[in-house]
Design an enzyme around this catalytic site. Structure first.
Site, PDB file in Angstrom:
ATOM      1  N   LYS A  49       7.671  -1.188  31.032  1.00  0.00           N
ATOM      2  CA  LYS A  49       6.551  -1.879  30.387  1.00  0.00           C
ATOM      3  C   LYS A  49       5.595  -2.325  31.481  1.00  0.00           C
ATOM      4  O   LYS A  49       5.956  -3.122  32.360  1.00  0.00           O
ATOM      5  CB  LYS A  49       7.052  -3.079  29.584  1.00  0.00           C
ATOM      6  CG  LYS A  49       5.955  -3.811  28.813  1.00  0.00           C
ATOM      7  CD  LYS A  49       5.401  -2.982  27.676  1.00  0.00           C
ATOM      8  CE  LYS A  49       4.363  -3.775  26.869  1.00  0.00           C
ATOM      9  NZ  LYS A  49       3.820  -3.012  25.741  1.00  0.00           N
ATOM     10  N   THR A  55       3.063  -9.130  27.479  1.00  0.00           N
ATOM     11  CA  THR A  55       2.418 -10.416  27.184  1.00  0.00           C
ATOM     12  C   THR A  55       2.966 -10.975  25.877  1.00  0.00           C
ATOM     13  O   THR A  55       3.509 -10.256  25.045  1.00  0.00           O
ATOM     14  CB  THR A  55       0.888 -10.266  27.075  1.00  0.00           C
ATOM     15  OG1 THR A  55       0.564  -9.438  25.956  1.00  0.00           O
ATOM     16  CG2 THR A  55       0.301  -9.655  28.345  1.00  0.00           C
TER      17      THR A  55
END
Length: 238
Positions: free
Chosen positions: A37, A41
């Protein structure tokens, strides 16, 4: 280098579930897989992120993140608000290249769309893909509005000299409307790239065993699956 970058036409189009399906199909074919990734967030330090969700669904994959930030914002904004160093494209490329020395396939999942900014200098997932020389798989939505964002993303990839091997519809509805059915022909037309799969809506809610068993049926042979675009279009087209 066995790296595939996975981006979307925007948020909530099914990138993570598609990444899991690609990973599951590759694992079923006997390959070792890592999932990176680029920037996570919207999750806390002890919460499971997208890479961990891929592992839950797909099975025995190596998972890694370059960085994570707590607020659900674009990575550059989230880093600034958290008072932390941003993700740089070279960091993503470096992490993916290292994983590629130890795995048959590395899947690099972006955040949001192709040009979501990682840093104040405007670094993006596209820059990381260019550093890697990696193809970029584009995850699209099925219905009304997808043609514009799909064509814009495809144009940007080609402008940058990046390979677009194909598109995957991230959430194919159980009862597709006319726009979705027409888009089976229109998406390849506007993007200049083939459809390489359609993941059914709700696939991420399947049990891991059910997901792994079904995933190859959602993806075309270039993604280690058995899905046939022509047959799917015959069944679901207008």
């Amino acid at each position: 280098m066995p790296v595939l970058v996975i981006t979307g036409t925007g948020t909530e189009v099914g990138k993570t579930v598609v990444t899991a399906a690609v990973a599951a199909a590759a694992l079923a074919g006997g390959r070792t897989v890592a999932v990176l990734k680029a920037a996570q967030t919207g999750v806390g330090p002890d919460e499971a992120g997208d890479a961990r969700e891929v592992a839950r669904l797909a099975g025995n994959v190596t998972v890694a993140e370059v960085a994570r930030f707590p607020e659900p914002l674009a990575p550059g904004t989230a880093a600034r608000r958290a008072g932390r160093a941003p993700v740089r494209p070279w960091e993503v490329a470096e992490a993916a290249a290292k994983l590629a020395t130890e795995h048959d396939l590395v899947l690099v999942e972006g955040a949001g769309g192709l040009l979501v900014r990682f840093d104040a200098e405007g670094g993006t997932l596209a820059d990381a893909a260019a550093l890697l020389g990696a193809p970029v798989l584009l995850v699209t939505s099925a219905g009304l509005g997808t043609l514009n964002t799909t064509e814009l993303t495809a144009r940007e990839l080609r402008f940058r000299g990046l390979e677009l091997p194909g598109l995957v519809i991230g959430s194919w509805p159980g009862t597709p409307d006319l726009a979705a059915r027409c888009n089976l022909a229109d998406l390849p037309d506007v993007s200049g790239a083939p459809l390489l799969g359609a993941v059914p809506a709700g696939a991420g809610s399947l049990t891991p065993v059910g997901f792994r068993s079904a995933a190859p049926r959602w993806l075309a042979p270039p993604l280690d699956g058995t899905w046939d675009a022509a047959a799917f279009g015959d069944r679901h087209g207008p």
